[in-house]
Design a protein around this motif. Structure first.
Motif, PDB file in Angstrom:
ATOM      1  N   THR A  13     -14.348   1.096 -35.524  1.00 61.22           N
ATOM      2  CA  THR A  13     -14.133   0.566 -34.179  1.00 61.22           C
ATOM      3  C   THR A  13     -12.708   0.066 -34.042  1.00 61.22           C
ATOM      4  OG1 THR A  13     -14.945  -1.616 -34.844  1.00 61.22           O
ATOM      5  CG2 THR A  13     -16.541  -0.099 -33.877  1.00 61.22           C
ATOM      6  N   VAL A  36     -13.581  -4.084 -29.872  1.00 60.20           N
ATOM      7  CA  VAL A  36     -14.966  -3.591 -29.874  1.00 60.20           C
ATOM      8  C   VAL A  36     -15.748  -4.408 -30.894  1.00 60.20           C
ATOM      9  CG1 VAL A  36     -16.493  -1.623 -30.229  1.00 60.20           C
ATOM     10  CG2 VAL A  36     -14.224  -1.275 -29.222  1.00 60.20           C
ATOM     11  N   ARG A  72     -15.286   2.939 -25.809  1.00 60.60           N
ATOM     12  CA  ARG A  72     -16.556   2.227 -26.030  1.00 60.60           C
ATOM     13  C   ARG A  72     -17.514   2.465 -24.867  1.00 60.60           C
ATOM     14  NH1 ARG A  72     -20.785   0.979 -25.838  1.00 60.60           N
ATOM     15  NH2 ARG A  72     -21.911  -0.922 -26.471  1.00 60.60           N
TER      16      ARG A  72
END
Length: 371
Positions: A76, A80, A155
Motif C-alpha cells: 500500500t 492507505v 484505493r
C-alpha cells in the motif's frame, strides 16, 4: 510482470493470428500516495475489452488492457491505512473520488473525476505508471489494467471481500455482476409482479436474468440468437427464452400488453429499437450495452410522452460498489445468484488473443485468465 498491451486497435480477425495484444514484461510499479499494488489472481475477458480492441471504444494507446479482476493486496502507498498485505479485493473500473457532484448524490458510477482519469488512461491520483522496455508510457485501462500479473490502482478502485469467495467467482463481481444485476435492481428498480425481457445473454445479460429471477412474481424473458446461451438463461432463472425473431411473439404470449422493463445488453441501436417496440405503457428500456459511437436511434418521438416510455442509461449498473458487491456476494452465498454457471473456463494469460476470438464468436460467457 507479464502484461497484455494494445498498441493499435482495429486488428483483423482471427485475433489468434493478428495478436492485437502484445504480451510484454513490464516493470512492476510502486504505489504512490493513495494507491495499492495488487497481485492479480484472476482477470476475465469482457466485451468492453473487445470494444477497445476493435476500435468501437476509443482509448489512448498504447494501453495495458483488462478491467474485470480480483486479487490480493501486496503493498500500500502512503495514506492507505484500511488495507493490509494479503487482503482479498475485487477491482472496480470506476475509481469514484467521493467528492464530485455525482459521488455526493450517491451515484459514484458516474464520478466525473474517475471518468476523466479513465478517459485519459491515467490513475485517479496521478499520471500513468507503466512503461515498456524501451521507456514508452503505457496507459491504464479504466484504472485497472488487469491482464497482468500485478496492477497498481487507486484505493478507490478496490472493494474488500471475504476469504470464502473463490477467485473464479470473485473476478466476475468487478464488472459483469455490477453491470447486469445493478441494471435490474438499481437502474430499472424492477418491482414484484413486473415483466422483463433481456436481450443479449453474455455475462452481463445473464447476470440481469439472475437478478430479475429474484424479484417475486416477475416474468423473465431472455433473448439471444445462440441456443446454448438460451439454455444457460433457463438455468439462470429465465422463464421463457427465444431468438430475436421470436421476441415479439414471446412478449405477446406471456404478458398482457407488453413488458414492463427491457434490458439491452447487446450494444446495438437496432436492438434498442426492438426493445422499445416490446414495452407496455409506462415501460422502461435500460441501455447497458455499448453501441459504436456512429450508431443512432430512429424511433417515434411521440411514444415517450404519449405512452410514458423511458430510456434509462445504466453505467456500472448505477452501483455503489462498497455497498453492492458485499450484498450481491451474500445473495451468491445463499444460492440465489449462481454466477458459477457463467464461468466457462480459466486459461493462462498467454492465451489472451485466442480468448478474444472465442468471445467475439460467442463461444464463451466468461473466460478467466491466470498469469
Amino acid at each position: 510482470m507479464l502484461s497484455a498491451v494494445l498498441y493499435e486497435s482495429g486488428a483483423d480477425r482471427p485475433y489468434a493470428a493478428s495478436t492485437p495484444l502484445a504480451l510484454e514484461d513490464l516493470a512492476v510499479p510502486a504505489p504512490r500516495r493513495g494507491e495499492v499494488l495488487v497481485k492479480i489472481e484472476r482477470s476475465s475477458l469482457c466485451h468492453s475489452d473487445l470494444s477497445v480492441i476493435n476500435g468501437s471504444r476509443q482509448r489512448p494507446l498504447p494501453m495495458a488492457l483488462g478491467h474485470e479482476a480480483a486479487g490480493t493486496v501486496v503493498q500500500t502507498g502512503e495514506g492507505v491505512q484500511d488495507l493490509a498485505e494479503g487482503t482479498r479485493v475485487v477491482l472496480v473500473f470506476v475509481p469514484a473520488c467521493g467528492a464530485c457532484r455525482s459521488c455526493a448524490s450517491g451515484r459514484p458510477a458516474l464520478c466525473s473525476r474517475g471518468a476523466e482519469a479513465n478517459g485519459d488512461g491515467r490513475l485517479l491520483h496521478g499520471e500513468p505508471l507503466l512503461r515498456s522496455a524501451s521507456g514508452t508510457t503505457i496507459n491504464h485501462h479504466l484504472g485497472v489494467s488487469a491482464f497482468s500479473e500485478y496492477a497498481v490502482v487507486a484505493r478507490e478502485s478496490l472493494v474488500r471481500i471475504e476469504d470464502d469467495v473463490p477467485w473464479d467467482v470473485a473476478a466476475m463481481f468487478g464488472c459483469a455482476a455490477l453491470t447486469g444485476i445493478g441494471a435490474v435492481l438499481n437502474t430499472a428498480q424492477l418491482q414484484a409482479g413486473q415483466s422483463i425481457v433481456v436481450f443479449g445473454l453474455g455475462a452481463v445479460g445473464l447476470m440481469a436474468v439472475m437478478a430479475a429471477a429474484q424479484v417475486a412474481g416477475t416474468t423473465v424473458l431472455a433473448i439471444d440468437p445462440l441456443p446454448a446461451k438460451r439454455e444457460l438463461a433457463l438455468k439462470c432463472g429465465a422463464h421463457f427464452v427465444g431468438s430475436p425473431e421470436e421476441a415479439a411473439a414471446l412478449a405477446a404470449a406471456h404478458t398482457e400488453s407488453g413488458v414492463d422493463v427491457a434490458v439491452e445488453a447487446v450494444g446495438n441501436a437496432s436492438v434498442m429499437e426492438a426493445c422499445l417496440a416490446l414495452l407496455d405503457r409506462g415501460g422502461a428500456l435500460v441501455s447497458v450495452g455499448l453501441p459504436h459511437p456512429a450508431q443512432e436511434l430512429n424511433v417515434q418521438a411521440l411514444q415517450f410522452a404519449g405512452k410514458g416510455l423511458r430510456i434509462l442509461g445504466s453505467y456500472m449498473g448505477d452501483c455503489v460498489p462498497d455497498r453492492d458487491i458485499p450484498a450481491y456476494l451474500d445473495l451468491w452465498r445463499k444460492g440465489r445468484l449462481p454466477v458459477e454457471l457463467l464461468h466457462t473456463d480459466t486459461r493462462p494469460l498467454r492465451e489472451i488473443n485466442e480468448g478474444l476470438d472465442a468471445l467475439a464468436d460467442g463461444e464463451v460467457v466468461r473466460r478467466l485468465f491466470v498469469s
